[in-house]
Scaffold this motif. Sequence first.
Motif, PDB file in Angstrom:
ATOM      1  N   ALA B  47       0.820  -1.214   0.000  1.00 26.87           N
ATOM      2  CA  ALA B  47       0.000   0.000   0.000  1.00 26.87           C
ATOM      3  C   ALA B  47       0.850   1.258   0.000  1.00 26.87           C
ATOM      4  N   GLU B  48       2.036   1.199   0.600  1.00 29.50           N
ATOM      5  CA  GLU B  48       2.873   2.401   0.708  1.00 29.50           C
ATOM      6  C   GLU B  48       3.403   2.837  -0.647  1.00 29.50           C
ATOM      7  N   LYS B  49       3.401   1.922  -1.646  1.00 27.62           N
ATOM      8  CA  LYS B  49       3.941   2.273  -2.958  1.00 27.62           C
ATOM      9  C   LYS B  49       2.906   2.959  -3.834  1.00 27.62           C
ATOM     10  N   CYS B  50       1.617   2.950  -3.437  1.00 29.67           N
ATOM     11  CA  CYS B  50       0.556   3.435  -4.329  1.00 29.67           C
ATOM     12  C   CYS B  50       0.710   4.931  -4.579  1.00 29.67           C
ATOM     13  N   SER B  51       0.719   5.295  -5.866  1.00 28.17           N
ATOM     14  CA  SER B  51       0.822   6.706  -6.211  1.00 28.17           C
ATOM     15  C   SER B  51      -0.548   7.307  -6.486  1.00 28.17           C
ATOM     16  N   GLY B  52      -1.586   6.502  -6.454  1.00 29.64           N
ATOM     17  CA  GLY B  52      -2.939   7.004  -6.707  1.00 29.64           C
ATOM     18  C   GLY B  52      -3.176   7.407  -8.140  1.00 29.64           C
ATOM     19  N   CYS B  53      -2.487   6.721  -9.094  1.00 27.46           N
ATOM     20  CA  CYS B  53      -2.589   7.135 -10.500  1.00 27.46           C
ATOM     21  C   CYS B  53      -3.913   6.725 -11.119  1.00 27.46           C
ATOM     22  N   ASP B  54      -4.635   5.780 -10.520  1.00 28.67           N
ATOM     23  CA  ASP B  54      -5.940   5.336 -11.013  1.00 28.67           C
ATOM     24  C   ASP B  54      -5.845   4.565 -12.326  1.00 28.67           C
ATOM     25  N   LEU B  55      -4.664   4.057 -12.660  1.00 25.49           N
ATOM     26  CA  LEU B  55      -4.577   3.242 -13.869  1.00 25.49           C
ATOM     27  C   LEU B  55      -5.355   1.934 -13.671  1.00 25.49           C
ATOM     28  N   PHE B  66     -10.530   1.207  -7.927  1.00 21.73           N
ATOM     29  CA  PHE B  66     -10.097   2.530  -8.383  1.00 21.73           C
ATOM     30  C   PHE B  66      -9.042   3.037  -7.428  1.00 21.73           C
ATOM     31  N   GLY B  67      -8.257   3.944  -7.921  1.00 23.05           N
ATOM     32  CA  GLY B  67      -7.232   4.561  -7.093  1.00 23.05           C
ATOM     33  C   GLY B  67      -7.450   6.053  -7.092  1.00 23.05           C
ATOM     34  N   ALA B  68      -6.958   6.731  -6.059  1.00 22.37           N
ATOM     35  CA  ALA B  68      -7.039   8.196  -6.017  1.00 22.37           C
ATOM     36  C   ALA B  68      -5.935   8.701  -5.121  1.00 22.37           C
ATOM     37  N   ARG B  69      -5.595   9.974  -5.322  1.00 23.65           N
ATOM     38  CA  ARG B  69      -4.566  10.578  -4.476  1.00 23.65           C
ATOM     39  C   ARG B  69      -5.212  11.117  -3.213  1.00 23.65           C
ATOM     40  N   TYR B  70      -4.477  11.119  -2.123  1.00 17.31           N
ATOM     41  CA  TYR B  70      -4.976  11.729  -0.897  1.00 17.31           C
ATOM     42  C   TYR B  70      -5.035  13.240  -1.066  1.00 17.31           C
TER      43      TYR B  70
END
Lengths: 299, 72
Positions: B47-55, B66-70
């Motif tokens: 989880a710490e590597k997630c950049s929230g790029c939503d690819l 889905f992904g998102a940035r904080y």
Amino acid sequence: MSEQTLEIPCNIPADAVNPVEPFLRMDRMPHIWCPGCGIGTTVNCFTRALIDSHANLDKVAIVSGIGCTGRVAGYANLDSFHTTHGRAIPFATGLKLANPELQVVVYSGDGDLFAIGGNHFIHAARRNMDLKVICVNNLTYAMTGGQTAPTTPSKVISATNPYGVFEPAFNLVALAEAAGASYVARWTTFHVKQLSRSMEEVLRKKGFCFIEVISPCPTLYQRRNKMGDGLDTMKYYKQASKIRHGAPTAECDLTKSGEIVVGKFVDRDRPSYFEMLNSQMTETLGDRYAEPEVMCEQC
Amino acid sequence: MAKGFVAINVERCKGCGFCVEFCPTRVLTLSSAFNTKGYHPPNVMAAEKCSGCDLCGMYCPDFAIFGARYAR
């Protein structure tokens, strides 16, 4: 394995929503598309394009025909219409003529748009009708059981050609360019960012726009040809596709396992149907001609 | 500290593996657990590597991830 493996260890804000959900009829989920099918990916790209282009959603209408991709109109939470087989473009043409303010998107498959609806496609492109056509091309008739479609490449095994397809296939981008489309692009479901940018461009462009999206059909096309599942096809797209913007479309044929040329091939400005209609009528009738007005109170 | 997060709707997943394969920072892995329909959903491994790029969200054909940035 225990339930704990499914717990997500990162902190998800309570108000986080999947960006695609506001555009879908969530009561109809889960959808009927197979695991590994690429149609859902194209829907994701389309919603990102709608978000990025700041389109007025009350003025966007989606028209689909019959087939796996035809289900998109049923799942999209926009003004959508699921038409009879092959008649998505005629319906969309009528919609656009009756209310020119609408942004009409035709979202359908290759069998619907190019087999039964092939005539409608070339004539809409010839007239440069202001439609945005997104064709999800899975190279087969998927919903009816994997029969040979006009887009099936040669040597492929299909339900109606168990010893291999021997007919030449349609090259959709060349067909669209020759028929007179203003914008022609091809992407695969692997190219999500490029596809969504292309869709955004199309939503801003006037005239007949055509985007072909090559998509896996793991259940009927890939499995029958021993080409693996959806993920293997995506890896093949990644490895075999080559971005060549402005490439001559006649050289962009699709083969069973060869190179896939993707990119934006045509972006030109031609007078649209309305412009041609108005100029011809003004020339002939002069003051007696009045431009058609939208009479709908709600528009 | 991770820049973003990834949210998974386990029950909607059909286990195609697109998100696992195409995550640029390799956050996900296919879980060995099953969801109620018998598919293996993805699991957050790093989880710490997630950049929230939503690819992952753009690839997912089942609208399950889905992904998102904080927000900063």
